[in-house]
Write a protein that holds these residues in place. Structure first.
Motif, PDB file in Angstrom:
ATOM      1  N   LEU A  11      16.741   9.467   5.843  1.00  0.00           N
ATOM      2  CA  LEU A  11      15.360   9.383   6.310  1.00  0.00           C
ATOM      3  C   LEU A  11      14.639   8.216   5.656  1.00  0.00           C
ATOM      4  CD1 LEU A  11      12.867  10.414   7.818  1.00  0.00           C
ATOM      5  CD2 LEU A  11      12.378  11.893   5.851  1.00  0.00           C
ATOM      6  N   SER A  12      14.190   7.291   6.497  1.00  0.00           N
ATOM      7  CA  SER A  12      13.309   6.208   6.066  1.00  0.00           C
ATOM      8  C   SER A  12      11.993   6.335   6.814  1.00  0.00           C
ATOM      9  CB  SER A  12      13.934   4.836   6.348  1.00  0.00           C
ATOM     10  OG  SER A  12      15.051   4.615   5.513  1.00  0.00           O
ATOM     11  N   LEU A  13      10.904   6.084   6.118  1.00  0.00           N
ATOM     12  CA  LEU A  13       9.583   6.146   6.732  1.00  0.00           C
ATOM     13  C   LEU A  13       9.173   4.778   7.242  1.00  0.00           C
ATOM     14  CD1 LEU A  13       7.726   8.316   4.054  1.00  0.00           C
ATOM     15  CD2 LEU A  13       8.702   9.089   6.237  1.00  0.00           C
ATOM     16  N   THR A  14       8.573   4.742   8.412  1.00  0.00           N
ATOM     17  CA  THR A  14       7.992   3.528   8.975  1.00  0.00           C
ATOM     18  C   THR A  14       6.525   3.495   8.588  1.00  0.00           C
ATOM     19  OG1 THR A  14       9.526   3.583  10.849  1.00  0.00           O
ATOM     20  CG2 THR A  14       7.536   2.253  11.106  1.00  0.00           C
ATOM     21  N   LEU A  15       6.128   2.481   7.801  1.00  0.00           N
ATOM     22  CA  LEU A  15       4.793   2.435   7.218  1.00  0.00           C
ATOM     23  C   LEU A  15       4.079   1.138   7.554  1.00  0.00           C
ATOM     24  CD1 LEU A  15       5.901   3.441   3.598  1.00  0.00           C
ATOM     25  CD2 LEU A  15       4.896   4.991   5.273  1.00  0.00           C
ATOM     26  N   SER A  16       2.758   1.225   7.677  1.00  0.00           N
ATOM     27  CA  SER A  16       1.895   0.050   7.757  1.00  0.00           C
ATOM     28  C   SER A  16       0.947   0.112   6.571  1.00  0.00           C
ATOM     29  CB  SER A  16       1.113   0.041   9.068  1.00  0.00           C
ATOM     30  OG  SER A  16       0.251  -1.078   9.129  1.00  0.00           O
ATOM     31  N   GLU A  17       0.835  -0.986   5.811  1.00  0.00           N
ATOM     32  CA  GLU A  17      -0.008  -1.002   4.619  1.00  0.00           C
ATOM     33  C   GLU A  17      -0.983  -2.171   4.676  1.00  0.00           C
ATOM     34  OE1 GLU A  17       1.725  -0.243   0.845  1.00  0.00           O
ATOM     35  OE2 GLU A  17       3.470   0.804   1.679  1.00  0.00           O
ATOM     36  N   ALA A  18      -2.150  -1.959   4.078  1.00  0.00           N
ATOM     37  CA  ALA A  18      -3.169  -3.004   4.045  1.00  0.00           C
ATOM     38  C   ALA A  18      -4.138  -2.710   2.913  1.00  0.00           C
ATOM     39  CB  ALA A  18      -3.919  -3.090   5.372  1.00  0.00           C
ATOM     40  N   GLY A  19      -4.821  -3.749   2.439  1.00  0.00           N
ATOM     41  CA  GLY A  19      -5.886  -3.588   1.465  1.00  0.00           C
ATOM     42  C   GLY A  19      -5.401  -3.363   0.044  1.00  0.00           C
ATOM     43  N   THR A  20      -6.368  -3.298  -0.860  1.00  0.00           N
ATOM     44  CA  THR A  20      -6.080  -3.059  -2.266  1.00  0.00           C
ATOM     45  C   THR A  20      -7.053  -2.019  -2.805  1.00  0.00           C
ATOM     46  OG1 THR A  20      -7.575  -4.843  -2.967  1.00  0.00           O
ATOM     47  CG2 THR A  20      -5.259  -5.422  -2.643  1.00  0.00           C
ATOM     48  N   GLY A  21      -6.665  -1.387  -3.911  1.00  0.00           N
ATOM     49  CA  GLY A  21      -7.524  -0.389  -4.528  1.00  0.00           C
ATOM     50  C   GLY A  21      -6.857   0.972  -4.555  1.00  0.00           C
ATOM     51  N   ARG A  22      -7.668   2.012  -4.503  1.00  0.00           N
ATOM     52  CA  ARG A  22      -7.154   3.378  -4.556  1.00  0.00           C
ATOM     53  C   ARG A  22      -6.221   3.639  -3.372  1.00  0.00           C
ATOM     54  NH1 ARG A  22     -10.865   8.842  -3.934  1.00  0.00           N
ATOM     55  NH2 ARG A  22      -9.201  10.385  -4.320  1.00  0.00           N
ATOM     56  N   PRO A  23      -5.068   4.271  -3.602  1.00  0.00           N
ATOM     57  CA  PRO A  23      -4.164   4.555  -2.488  1.00  0.00           C
ATOM     58  C   PRO A  23      -4.751   5.621  -1.552  1.00  0.00           C
ATOM     59  CG  PRO A  23      -3.059   4.830  -4.614  1.00  0.00           C
ATOM     60  CD  PRO A  23      -4.516   4.704  -4.894  1.00  0.00           C
ATOM     61  N   VAL A  24      -4.657   5.352  -0.256  1.00  0.00           N
ATOM     62  CA  VAL A  24      -5.085   6.305   0.767  1.00  0.00           C
ATOM     63  C   VAL A  24      -3.953   6.455   1.770  1.00  0.00           C
ATOM     64  CG1 VAL A  24      -6.779   6.869   2.547  1.00  0.00           C
ATOM     65  CG2 VAL A  24      -7.507   5.638   0.494  1.00  0.00           C
ATOM     66  N   LEU A  25      -3.399   7.655   1.842  1.00  0.00           N
ATOM     67  CA  LEU A  25      -2.363   7.974   2.822  1.00  0.00           C
ATOM     68  C   LEU A  25      -3.046   8.540   4.063  1.00  0.00           C
ATOM     69  CD1 LEU A  25       0.740   8.326   3.430  1.00  0.00           C
ATOM     70  CD2 LEU A  25       0.487  10.660   2.526  1.00  0.00           C
ATOM     71  N   MET A  38      -4.596  -7.982   5.578  1.00  0.00           N
ATOM     72  CA  MET A  38      -3.481  -8.176   6.492  1.00  0.00           C
ATOM     73  C   MET A  38      -2.539  -6.988   6.405  1.00  0.00           C
ATOM     74  SD  MET A  38      -0.789 -11.362   6.756  1.00  0.00           S
ATOM     75  CE  MET A  38       0.078 -10.944   5.262  1.00  0.00           C
ATOM     76  N   ASN A  39      -2.107  -6.467   7.542  1.00  0.00           N
ATOM     77  CA  ASN A  39      -1.190  -5.345   7.578  1.00  0.00           C
ATOM     78  C   ASN A  39       0.229  -5.792   7.265  1.00  0.00           C
ATOM     79  OD1 ASN A  39      -3.340  -3.805   8.353  1.00  0.00           O
ATOM     80  ND2 ASN A  39      -2.357  -2.963  10.163  1.00  0.00           N
ATOM     81  N   THR A  40       0.948  -4.971   6.502  1.00  0.00           N
ATOM     82  CA  THR A  40       2.358  -5.192   6.233  1.00  0.00           C
ATOM     83  C   THR A  40       3.124  -3.982   6.756  1.00  0.00           C
ATOM     84  OG1 THR A  40       1.870  -6.470   4.232  1.00  0.00           O
ATOM     85  CG2 THR A  40       4.095  -5.566   4.454  1.00  0.00           C
ATOM     86  N   ASP A  41       4.112  -4.208   7.606  1.00  0.00           N
ATOM     87  CA  ASP A  41       4.947  -3.135   8.128  1.00  0.00           C
ATOM     88  C   ASP A  41       6.255  -3.112   7.360  1.00  0.00           C
ATOM     89  OD1 ASP A  41       3.174  -2.296  10.169  1.00  0.00           O
ATOM     90  OD2 ASP A  41       3.774  -4.007  11.379  1.00  0.00           O
ATOM     91  N   LEU A  42       6.693  -1.909   6.971  1.00  0.00           N
ATOM     92  CA  LEU A  42       7.912  -1.804   6.187  1.00  0.00           C
ATOM     93  C   LEU A  42       8.602  -0.472   6.421  1.00  0.00           C
ATOM     94  CD1 LEU A  42       7.317  -0.010   3.207  1.00  0.00           C
ATOM     95  CD2 LEU A  42       5.585  -1.773   3.227  1.00  0.00           C
ATOM     96  N   GLU A  43       9.850  -0.408   6.003  1.00  0.00           N
ATOM     97  CA  GLU A  43      10.630   0.823   6.021  1.00  0.00           C
ATOM     98  C   GLU A  43      10.857   1.245   4.576  1.00  0.00           C
ATOM     99  OE1 GLU A  43      12.011   2.480   8.794  1.00  0.00           O
ATOM    100  OE2 GLU A  43      10.845   1.129  10.079  1.00  0.00           O
ATOM    101  N   ALA A  44      10.628   2.524   4.282  1.00  0.00           N
ATOM    102  CA  ALA A  44      10.789   3.034   2.928  1.00  0.00           C
ATOM    103  C   ALA A  44      11.723   4.233   2.950  1.00  0.00           C
ATOM    104  CB  ALA A  44       9.443   3.428   2.338  1.00  0.00           C
ATOM    105  N   ALA A  45      12.861   4.126   2.261  1.00  0.00           N
ATOM    106  CA  ALA A  45      13.830   5.217   2.219  1.00  0.00           C
ATOM    107  C   ALA A  45      13.312   6.341   1.332  1.00  0.00           C
ATOM    108  CB  ALA A  45      15.167   4.711   1.702  1.00  0.00           C
ATOM    109  N   VAL A  46      13.363   7.559   1.839  1.00  0.00           N
ATOM    110  CA  VAL A  46      12.994   8.735   1.055  1.00  0.00           C
ATOM    111  C   VAL A  46      14.245   9.530   0.701  1.00  0.00           C
ATOM    112  CG1 VAL A  46      11.600  10.831   0.981  1.00  0.00           C
ATOM    113  CG2 VAL A  46      10.759   8.834   2.205  1.00  0.00           C
ATOM    114  N   TYR A  47      15.107   9.749   1.689  1.00  0.00           N
ATOM    115  CA  TYR A  47      16.399  10.400   1.486  1.00  0.00           C
ATOM    116  C   TYR A  47      17.456   9.508   2.139  1.00  0.00           C
ATOM    117  CZ  TYR A  47      12.982  14.222   1.217  1.00  0.00           C
ATOM    118  OH  TYR A  47      11.884  14.982   0.944  1.00  0.00           O
ATOM    119  N   GLY A  48      18.709   9.879   1.969  1.00  0.00           N
ATOM    120  CA  GLY A  48      19.777   9.050   2.514  1.00  0.00           C
ATOM    121  C   GLY A  48      19.718   8.891   4.015  1.00  0.00           C
TER     122      GLY A  48
END
Length: 263
Positions: A13-27, A1-11
Motif C-alpha cells: 500500500l502506497s498513498l497518493t498525496l498532494s502537498e503544499a504550504g509550510t507550517g503546522r501539518p494539516v491532513l 506550489m503543490n507537490t504530488d507524491l507516492e508514500a509507502a505505508v505497507y509493502g
C-alpha cells in the motif's frame, strides 16, 4: 506550489498525496466525491499551513489492497503514515466519510499526534433519533436533493457525464460500499469512544444536509471530550463548496486556536 507524491505505508500500500504550504501539518481527508471536493479547502489552508491531501486507496483508479476493507483500516494507514514521517501537532480535517476516518484516527491516536479535528458533515456514528440516509438507495436526483442546499445548481445528469469520468465515479462508489458498509455508513462502537478524545473537535454542518442532519451533527459533537458544532446556513453536505467563505473562516480559526503552537 503543490507537490504530488507516492508514500509507502505497507509493502502493498502506497498513498497518493498532494502537498503544499509550510507550517503546522494539516491532513485533509475527502469524502465519497473524491479529492476534488476538498481541493479549494486545501488551497485555502496551504496559505498558512502544510497541507497533506491524499486520495483514499481505491478512489480515482488508485490501488486498494484486498485487505483494506473498512474505515478502521484506512484510519490506521493514515496514522502510520503520520508516525513514519514523525509529524506532530497535526490538525485532521475530514469531509463526510473523511470526517468519519478522522474520528477513527483520533480514538486510536495513543501517541498524541493529532491536536485538533475538523469534521465537516461527517458520517460514522449511529444516532438513534437521526438515522443516516441510505445514500446507495438514491438515484442521481435524490443524491442532489439530499446533498445540496441548491440542488438544481449542482445536479448532474449521469447521461451528461463522459464515459471515462462516469466509470471512475462508479469505481469510487464501489470502493465506498466496501469501506463504509451498505447501507451502514457507521461504526457502532465509535460514538461511545469519542469521549476519550481530548483534541478539540470542531464539527461544521450545512443546515440543509439531508444525508446527515444538523441534529445528527449536534449529537456527534456532544460525544467528543471537547467538541462543538457550527451550523452553516444555505449549505448542504459539502459546505466547503456551497459556502466556502464561511467554511474556510471557521476552519482557519480552529487552525489558529488549537495545537501546541496556540498554548
Amino acid at each position: 506550489m503543490n507537490t504530488d507524491l507516492e508514500a509507502a505505508v505497507y509493502g502493498d500500500l502506497s498513498l497518493t498525496l498532494s502537498e503544499a504550504g509550510t507550517g503546522r501539518p494539516v491532513l485533509i481527508l475527502h469524502g465519497g466525491g473524491g479529492r476534488a471536493t476538498v481541493t479549494g479547502l486545501a488551497e485555502q489552508l496551504s496559505r498558512s499551513a502544510h497541507t497533506i491531501t491524499p486520495v483514499h486507496p481505491g478512489w480515482d483508479g488508485t490501488h486498494r489492497p484486498g485487505w483494506l476493507t473498512g474505515i478502521d483500516d484506512l484510519a490506521l494507514a493514515y496514522l502510520h503514515h503520520l508516525h513514519d514521517r514523525r509529524l506532530r501537532d497535526v490538525l485532521v480535517v475530514g469531509s463526510s466519510l473523511g470526517g468519519w476516518t478522522a474520528a477513527e484516527m483520533a480514538v486510536r491516536d495513543t501517541g498524541g499526534i493529532i491536536t485538533g479535528l475538523v469534521l465537516i458533515d461527517a458520517v460514522g456514528v449511529h444516532i438513534e433519533t437521526e438515522p443516516i440516509t441510505d445514500f446507495f438507495a438514491l438515484d442521481a436526483r435524490g443524491v442532489a436533493e439530499h446533498s445540496w442546499h441548491d440542488a438544481d445548481r449542482y445536479y448532474l445528469d449521469p447521461a451528461d457525464i463522459p464515459a471515462g469520468q462516469l466509470a471512475l465515479r462508479q469505481g469510487n462508489m464501489a470502493t465506498m460500499r466496501t469501506l463504509a458498509g451498505n447501507p451502514g455508513m457507521h461504526d457502532p462502537k465509535l460514538l461511545r469512544r469519542l469521549g476519550r478524545v481530548r483534541a478539540p473537535a470542531l464539527l461544521l454542518w450545512g443546515e440543509s444536509d439531508r444525508i446527515v442532519t444538523p441534529g445528527y451533527g449536534a449529537a456527534y459533537a456532544e460525544a467528543f471530550g471537547d467538541g462543538r458544532l457550527e451550523v452553516i446556513p444555505k449549505a448542504g453536505h459539502l459546505p466547503q463548496i456551497e459556502q466556502p467563505e464561511a467554511t474556510f473562516a471557521l476552519v482557519d480559526e480552529h487552525l489558529r486556536l488549537t495545537g501546541t503552537g496556540s498554548l
